[in-house]
Design a protein around this motif. Sequence first.
Motif, short mmCIF file in Angstrom:
data_model
loop_
_atom_site.label_atom_id
_atom_site.label_comp_id
_atom_site.label_asym_id
_atom_site.label_seq_id
_atom_site.Cartn_x
_atom_site.Cartn_y
_atom_site.Cartn_z
N VAL A 267 -72.64 -81.52 34.60
CA VAL A 267 -72.78 -81.89 33.19
C VAL A 267 -73.67 -80.88 32.48
CG1 VAL A 267 -73.62 -83.63 31.58
CG2 VAL A 267 -72.50 -84.34 33.70
N THR A 268 -73.24 -80.49 31.29
CA THR A 268 -74.09 -79.73 30.38
C THR A 268 -74.39 -80.61 29.18
OG1 THR A 268 -73.07 -77.64 31.03
CG2 THR A 268 -74.29 -77.66 28.96
N THR A 269 -75.65 -80.75 28.85
CA THR A 269 -76.04 -81.63 27.74
C THR A 269 -76.41 -80.80 26.51
OG1 THR A 269 -78.38 -81.69 28.30
CG2 THR A 269 -76.93 -83.27 29.41
N ARG A 270 -76.58 -81.47 25.41
CA ARG A 270 -76.99 -80.79 24.18
C ARG A 270 -78.39 -80.18 24.32
NH1 ARG A 270 -74.83 -84.04 18.91
NH2 ARG A 270 -73.33 -85.42 19.89
N GLN A 271 -79.23 -80.83 25.13
CA GLN A 271 -80.61 -80.38 25.23
C GLN A 271 -80.80 -79.26 26.24
OE1 GLN A 271 -79.60 -83.53 25.55
NE2 GLN A 271 -80.52 -84.71 23.89
N LYS A 272 -79.86 -79.09 27.19
CA LYS A 272 -80.05 -78.12 28.25
C LYS A 272 -78.98 -77.04 28.18
CE LYS A 272 -82.08 -81.55 31.38
NZ LYS A 272 -81.97 -82.21 32.70
N SER A 273 -79.38 -75.84 28.44
CA SER A 273 -78.42 -74.74 28.40
C SER A 273 -77.67 -74.60 29.72
CB SER A 273 -79.14 -73.42 28.08
OG SER A 273 -80.15 -73.17 29.04
N GLY A 274 -78.29 -75.01 30.83
CA GLY A 274 -77.65 -74.88 32.13
C GLY A 274 -76.96 -76.15 32.56
N LYS A 275 -76.21 -76.05 33.66
CA LYS A 275 -75.51 -77.20 34.22
C LYS A 275 -76.43 -78.00 35.12
CE LYS A 275 -71.04 -74.80 34.41
NZ LYS A 275 -69.97 -74.32 35.33
#
Length: 361
Positions: A267-275
């Motif tokens: 999962v990639t979230t809006r807050q994180k750039s990595g998986k």
Amino acid sequence: MTSKTMLGTGFGVALFAALAGTAFADDTPKLTELSPNGADACFGRVYEAAHLKAHPHQKVARIFFYYGPDPVSHPNEESSPASDTSYNSFMATTVRGAQAPEWVGGWCNKESGDGTTGAIHCSMDCDRTMASLKVDDKGRLIVFDVQPDLYLDAGAEDELGAAEYDKQVLGSEDDGFRLDPMPAATCKAEFARIDPIDPALGPPLRERLKPDQAFCYGRDYDAAHLGSHPGQVTQSIRVFRGPIELASFANGDVASWPDGADVTISVTTRQKSGKVTQTYFCQGEGDQWRCAASAKMSDFSCDIAQKEIFLRRGANGTMMLANPNSSLPIVDLCSKVAEGDTRSDDKVFRLTPMPQSACAP
């Protein structure tokens, strides 16, 4: 007969698959009165308006009795039946004004100790009676001793109150039904009205996805979607089995597939750039894969086996993923934030097949 909800304990549970057109395979004495040749047997009646007008206390407008394997349930994700396959008889009735039948299943046997002589009695779970049966000299099935509260739970009268109870029970003339013999296909068509199969769903995941087959499903959400779903944290999601997951099942029991299958979710979230990734350990349960978070990838301080997601076949080759209990790796699975139900738009995802390269680490 009820089913679990999509976001409670899963997407829903079916019973075992119908074995269409087969005779019985168990060792219980056969009711030759119902089926002289041992094949599936069907009896039914649809009451005409004139009959119902003459019997105002009869609620049942249609009734069908099927002696054979389960005619209701859909093919599921389990390799073998999870429910009691000893049910040999099923009855469906549709009351006046209803759009679909109600149904019950149980065991019909002779009342003697060895099950070979005496009247035919049909019982259900919890020592309840479905009905008694006999066949007249014209081959018609007489269904009697039908209990008014056939479709209600024990204690329903106290729970519902007298007025609602009287509304839900069968009528005072709903007994002594005389049913005509019919083709087995007629009963199967009647029971199919209870929970129609969506042909767009296709075969179960356990048939679509083989034990030695890699797969990749996912979805990337665009700005327009995310703008209309402000509570959704997930920007991109993948569900896959690759070389690592295939290797972990190399010595698994293929006959029990998908029990023991590992799947990985990225999962990639809006807050994180990595998986952020997490492995899940799956088993078939009804018409879904129930997958518990695995500690193979990380050293968690909490019991993440309680963190579960559910996979189910979707229409037209898609896969549905349910995240009812904050089980996706969008937050630390041991954090306070991850406790309890998911409180956002990150609950249900419709994923499409993708090239394996789209799920590469």
